[in-house]
Scaffold this active site. Structure first.
Site, PDB file in Angstrom:
ATOM      1  CG  ASP B 314      -1.758   1.175   1.351  1.00 23.99           C
ATOM      2  OD1 ASP B 314      -1.730   1.854   2.388  1.00 23.99           O
ATOM      3  OD2 ASP B 314      -2.488   1.440   0.381  1.00 23.99           O
ATOM      4  CB  THR B 316      -1.205   6.751   1.616  1.00 26.39           C
ATOM      5  OG1 THR B 316      -1.323   7.105   0.245  1.00 26.39           O
ATOM      6  CG2 THR B 316      -1.183   7.984   2.468  1.00 26.39           C
ATOM      7  CG  ASP B 512      -1.733   2.445   7.103  1.00 28.01           C
ATOM      8  OD1 ASP B 512      -1.718   3.674   7.146  1.00 28.01           O
ATOM      9  OD2 ASP B 512      -2.683   1.791   6.650  1.00 28.01           O
TER      10      ASP B 512
END
Lengths: 75, 620
Positions: B314, B316, B512
């Site tokens: 991922d 961001t 995250d």
């Protein structure tokens, strides 16, 4: 039905886990299928019917096969 | 009776020592030509002394219908007695007891990393009683809502809120950040963290295993417990192996009447090294991971992780910081300070996501009052401030409002855009004054980490992001990614992963945790940057506990090293078993003592090999 997690002294021999597991499975009220003894973490986990067997009974069974219970807790 | 048994077993090491001394004495006497009687008596005493604890263990084992190695060794020693071979009986009991002692020492070492982790959770706390005094109580007596005192230098015992006091806390045990966190009234504190200075009174919100730290410890311990298919197979195998050896020995004795041979076979009757070999590597590997802020949830995960050839990231918050910031600022003409001050004044009132980045960059400057604001859709803001007409927005706005963009400016625009920036232009009274390029910066060290991951064999690196394809392509080039897909909503990401899994690929997904849970759960190896977010920790298979992306190469290298270690141990174990069997069948230099020596030696070899993993570090 309750679950117990029992911390044992460091297990050093492979047959140690076998002895403990066998001792636990033979107790009335302990659900045989749920008994697991981990050599890596020296922990025993099991489900049991608290009306048939108490945590004290379980700890005694472990003591009888020659192992020390360091800590035990019930969920 | 049981008390005596327990006392004897507790003193196994002393018994071993005495036994060893007796044996040494016996041999010294024998070799210096002393009285044979002394030698015999010493050996007999050593044998009986050593046999007692072993026989007790054998008895305990038989009572629960388990044929353990103790049973076999007891029989073997009895057999040795029967043929009056006292040397063998003494040496075998000694080696067995001494071996157990060494195993315990080394296995404890192997668990030291994990023990260090669990010891960071205090087992007492200072609780406020009804009379207002603080009393030290056991941690199990602390309930939610209790008020606790945390003194300087102590570890916080529970998760809670500060009621009173201030101080600074080292939260490295949870976040890996060694920068101290300032705590004051209403700040949250976490169990296991260290109060560097100050004193706090806190109210307990979560205690014991419900604390963030408690959950991490629980996960580490469960990771050790989880058995891979190979381990479960070995467990089942060993349950039948030992009785089978007993049977074999009995049959051999029955048919050949060769007691010596039969008891030698008995001694080989425990696949010790094999059964310990894999768990020991597992524990050491997980321990090394835990000491480096990496949680590997079990040996099956370790194995799959080590075999990866592709990873999906991922963008961001994982590869990038998650916060856009100004990468470059250019001012044109004079009176730059005034222009910046006006820009800041306007951005201070704006909700635009880029405004925050602009303000952070400009910093503290005198602000002017903004008297009029008119938003132009898709362009920016036209406003009056401090007596000037100020335009803030993109190049299109500048053009439509008649602001001239010189050749130099246009070059700058193109350059910044090509580097993947979003642009903010500011014009004062019709003249372009400021140009800022803003990006979500790639985290420091990410490029090198990705290089190392590639060198470890993960050739395909894929990035998924919600940003536009242009920005994404720039980053892909910068980081050397194989593929980068933009404009992906969370559900697009998980759909993408599912599609690849359906095609038979083994996928690792690094995210995250916050909105990546479905993807983390889907991927065979979900890797979460989880500095405490519970969902991430629960659904993923590998957790980088301090959200430090640059630990990922170490995690990967560690997984591979652990698998190599397990294989080595299995080779040692199986090799030794075959070598022993062969020498019993074909050679005649093998006897019970040597058999026991090799058996214990192989177990120690496997444990020591496993311990090597504790010190594993990724080479640059």
């Amino acid at each position: 039905m309750k679950s117990a997690i029992i911390q044992l002294e460091t297990l050093i021999c492979p047959s140690c886990s076998q002895k403990i597991a066998a001792a636990l499975k033979q107790l009335d009220g302990v659900e045989g299928e749920s008994v697991t003894v981990s050599f890596s973490s020296s922990r025993a986990k099991l489900d049991f019917d608290e009306t048939q067997v108490t945590l004290r009974d379980i700890e005694n069974a472990i003591d009888r096969v020659g192992f020390e219970v360091v800590k035990s807790k019930i969920r | 009776m049981r008390k005596i048994q327990r006392a004897i077993l507790k003193n196994k090491n002393s018994i071993a020592l005495v036994s060893g001394v007796l044996i040494a004495a016996a041999f010294v006497v024998k070799w210096t030509g002393g009285p044979v009687l002394f030698t015999h008596v010493a050996l007999i005493m050593a044998s009986i002394l050593g046999l007692i604890p072993i026989a007790i263990q054998a008895w305990q084992s038989l009572r629960v219908k388990v044929v353990s190695i103790d049973v076999l060794v007891t029989l073997a020693v009895a057999g040795a007695f029967a043929i009056q071979n006292f040397e063998e009986s003494a040496v075998v009991t000694f080696l067995f007891l001494f071996g157990a002692y060494l195993e315990q020492r080394t296995l404890n070492k192997t668990r030291s990393a994990i023990k260090a982790l669990t010891e960071m959770a205090p087992d007492t706390a200072w609780k406020r009683m009804e009379d207002g005094n603080f009393v030290e109580v056991d941690i199990v007596d602390v309930d939610i809502g209790d008020v606790l005192l945390v003194k300087t230098g102590a570890r916080v015992p529970v998760d809670g809120r500060v009621l009173f006091g201030e101080g600074s806390v080292n939260e490295a045990s949870i976040t890996g950040e060694s920068m101290p966190a300032a705590k004051e009234k209403n700040s949250l504190v976490y169990a296991g963290t260290l109060l560097d200075n100050g004193t706090l009174q806190i109210e307990a919100d979560r205690v014991g295993e419900d604390t963030t730290f408690g959950k991490i410890i629980e996960l580490v311990e469960e990771a050790q417990d989880s058995k891979s298919r190979a381990e479960r197979f070995i467990d089942r195998f060993s349950r039948y192996y030992t009785p089978a050896i007993l049977l074999t020995a009995l049959l051999v004795w029955f048919f050949t009447k060769n007691v010596e041979l039969a008891i030698t076979i008995l001694v080989l009757g425990c696949p010790g090294a094999l059964v310990i070999g894999v768990p020991v590597s597992n524990v050491a590997g997980i321990g090394n991971g835990a000491a480096h802020g990496i949680l590997l949830k079990g040996s099956e995960v370790i194995r799959d992780f080590s075999r990866l050839d592709r990873m999906v990231f991922d963008k961001t918050g994982t590869l990038t910081a998650g916060n856009p910031s100004v990468s470059e600022k250019i001012v044109y003409g004079d009176q730059a300070d005034q222009a910046l001050s006006l820009l800041a004044s306007i951005e201070a009132e704006s909700d635009h996501p880029l405004a925050k980045a602009v303000l952070e960059n400009i910093g503290e400057v005198p602000r002017s009052e903004v008297t009029a604001t008119h938003v132009v859709k898709g362009g920016g803001i036209v406003s009056s401030a401090g007596g000037h007409v100020v335009l803030v927005g993109n190049a299109a706005l500048m053009q439509s409002e008649g602001v001239e963009l010189s050749q130099a400016v246009q070059t700058d625009l193109l350059r910044l855009e090509a580097a993947g920036n979003s642009l903010v232009l500011a014009a004062v009274d019709g003249e372009l004054k400021v140009l800022m390029g803003i990006r979500d910066q790639v985290r420091p060290g990410v490029r090198e980490s990705l290089e190392r991951i590639k060198r470890l064999g993960v050739k395909k690196l894929i990035m998924l992001s919600g940003d536009n394809q242009g920005t994404v392509d720039v980053i892909a080039r910068e980081l050397g990614l194989t593929k980068a897909l933009g404009k992906m909503l969370p559900q697009d990401k998980s759909a993408y992963i599912k599609e690849r899994i359906d095609r038979g690929e083994i996928i690792a997904f690094v995210g995250d945790g916050v909105n990546d849970s479905p993807s983390l759960a889907l991927a065979q190896i979900g890797i979460a940057m989880g500095s405490g977010t519970e969902v991430a920790i629960e659904t993923s298979n590998v957790v980088l506990m301090n959200s430090d992306f640059n630990r990922l190469p170490h995690a990967l290298g560690l997984a591979k090293a652990t698998v190599r270690n397990m294989t080595q141990n299995m080779v040692i174990a199986v090799g030794v078993v075959f070598a022993l069997l062969a020498s019993v069948l074909f050679g005649d230099w093998m006897n019970m003592s040597i058999g026991m020596l090799v058996h214990e030696g192989s177990i120690l070899a496997v444990i020591l090999n496993g311990m090597r993993l504790l010190g594993y570090k990724l080479r640059k």
